[in-house]
Design a protein around this motif. Structure first.
Motif, PDB file in Angstrom:
ATOM      1  N   ALA A 134      33.500 -33.983 -27.887  1.00 62.30           N
ATOM      2  CA  ALA A 134      34.542 -34.797 -27.264  1.00 62.30           C
ATOM      3  C   ALA A 134      35.869 -34.595 -27.989  1.00 62.30           C
ATOM      4  O   ALA A 134      35.907 -34.445 -29.216  1.00 62.30           O
ATOM      5  N   GLU A 167      40.264 -40.249 -24.919  1.00 65.98           N
ATOM      6  CA  GLU A 167      40.184 -40.050 -23.474  1.00 65.98           C
ATOM      7  C   GLU A 167      41.498 -39.528 -22.900  1.00 65.98           C
ATOM      8  O   GLU A 167      41.497 -38.724 -21.959  1.00 65.98           O
ATOM      9  N   ARG A 192      34.121 -31.551 -16.815  1.00 65.80           N
ATOM     10  CA  ARG A 192      33.586 -32.381 -17.884  1.00 65.80           C
ATOM     11  C   ARG A 192      32.106 -32.070 -18.112  1.00 65.80           C
ATOM     12  O   ARG A 192      31.379 -31.765 -17.170  1.00 65.80           O
ATOM     13  N   ARG A 246      31.399 -36.538 -22.100  1.00 64.48           N
ATOM     14  CA  ARG A 246      32.742 -36.883 -22.577  1.00 64.48           C
ATOM     15  C   ARG A 246      33.524 -35.657 -23.024  1.00 64.48           C
ATOM     16  O   ARG A 246      34.633 -35.778 -23.530  1.00 64.48           O
TER      17      ARG A 246
END
Length: 292
Positions: A142, A146, A172, A175
């Protein structure tokens, strides 16, 4: 925090004051106070170009050493070892999920070998492990948050809408952003022009090495660039022609060694790191004359 603790332990053991190393944590307000205080003689900053430019203005007239962003290029000549070049892209473009200022972001290939190189890079992408960063084999995890994930995916979509071809990835995986390879991203797209700071590599085709070197120089960044070639003539032309802080032949642009100066030109920064060179950057040369 732990590093400062360890350094202070070593200082104390050597009979030096622990206070020789200080650590202040905080937000932009704390950073602004430190970089503008008249008692600070020099500021060394690693981060984005936008913040680095602001610090340079605010810190004036104090000395600044800036290690800023990049969209590092890897040039592949017609005579290159294509397996070695493809391995370098897979290794240098996706480590730390691409969150490194000298990760491979732009691959510039001479036309006669571009399709072959693209195929070899694409064949290596399924072997890049995506998942938990605590696992030793994981290469892509990740991103920092975000917002960064959404930005990277948006830049990929914008490049495709502008005519780029999606070779692999672009989606994606939980994540994470899947290891992505784009082809022929046009100028003006942030996936080519800016620092994407994610697991995305963009491949462009050029007619010859001169065009490749011109394309490297056309951007606003200039940290490290790599050239894969079997010819010393092409290598020495790169040393003369490329407007970057470091030229690496037949290795990833992410190559670093503390015995060598490290730093960039243009929007990639000012000054050089590496122990000897950092000392030189932070030393004031004083002229002295005594007349008897």
């Amino acid at each position: 925090l732990w590093l400062v603790h360890l350094v202070r332990e070593r200082l104390t053991a050597a009979g030096a004051p622990a206070g020789a190393v200080q650590l202040v944590t905080g937000d932009a307000e704390a950073g602004r106070a430190l970089t503008t205080h008249p008692g600070v003689a020099a500021v060394s900053f690693t981060g984005s170009a936008a913040v680095g430019h602001r610090i340079a203005r605010d810190a004036a007239p104090r000395k600044v050493v800036l290690e800023l962003g990049s969209n590092a290029a890897l040039v592949v000549a017609a005579d290159a070892d294509l397996d070695a070049a493809a391995d370098a892209v897979a290794r240098g473009g996706y480590y730390a999920s691409g969150q490194a200022c000298i990760a491979v972001q732009r691959v510039i290939a001479v036309a006669e070998i571009a399709a072959d190189l693209e195929r070899r890079i694409a064949e290596r992408l399924p072997g890049i492990v995506v998942g938990d960063p605590r696992e030793e084999d994981t290469r892509v995890a990740a991103l920092i948050d975000e917002a960064a994930t959404e930005r990277v995916l948006t830049w990929i979509d914008q490049a495709r809408a502008a005519g780029a071809r999606l070779v692999a990835g672009g989606t994606r995986v939980g994540r994470c952003v899947a290891p992505t390879l784009l082809a022929e991203v046009p100028d003006g797209q942030p996936a080519w022009d800016e620092e994407i700071f994610g697991p995305v590599v963009a491949l462009r085709t050029v007619p010859d090495l001169d065009a490749a070197y011109d394309l490297v120089n056309a951007g606003r960044y200039g940290l490290h660039a790599a050239v894969f070639t079997r010819g010393l003539d092409a290598a020495f032309r790169a040393l003369d022609a490329l407007d970057v802080g470091g030229v690496v032949i037949n290795e990833v642009p992410g190559y670093r060694s503390d015995v060598a100066p490290y730093g960039g030109v243009k929007d990639s920064g000012l000054g050089r790191e590496g122990p000897r060179f950092a000392i030189e950057e932070l030393t004031v040369t004083r002229m002295a004359m005594i007349r008897p």
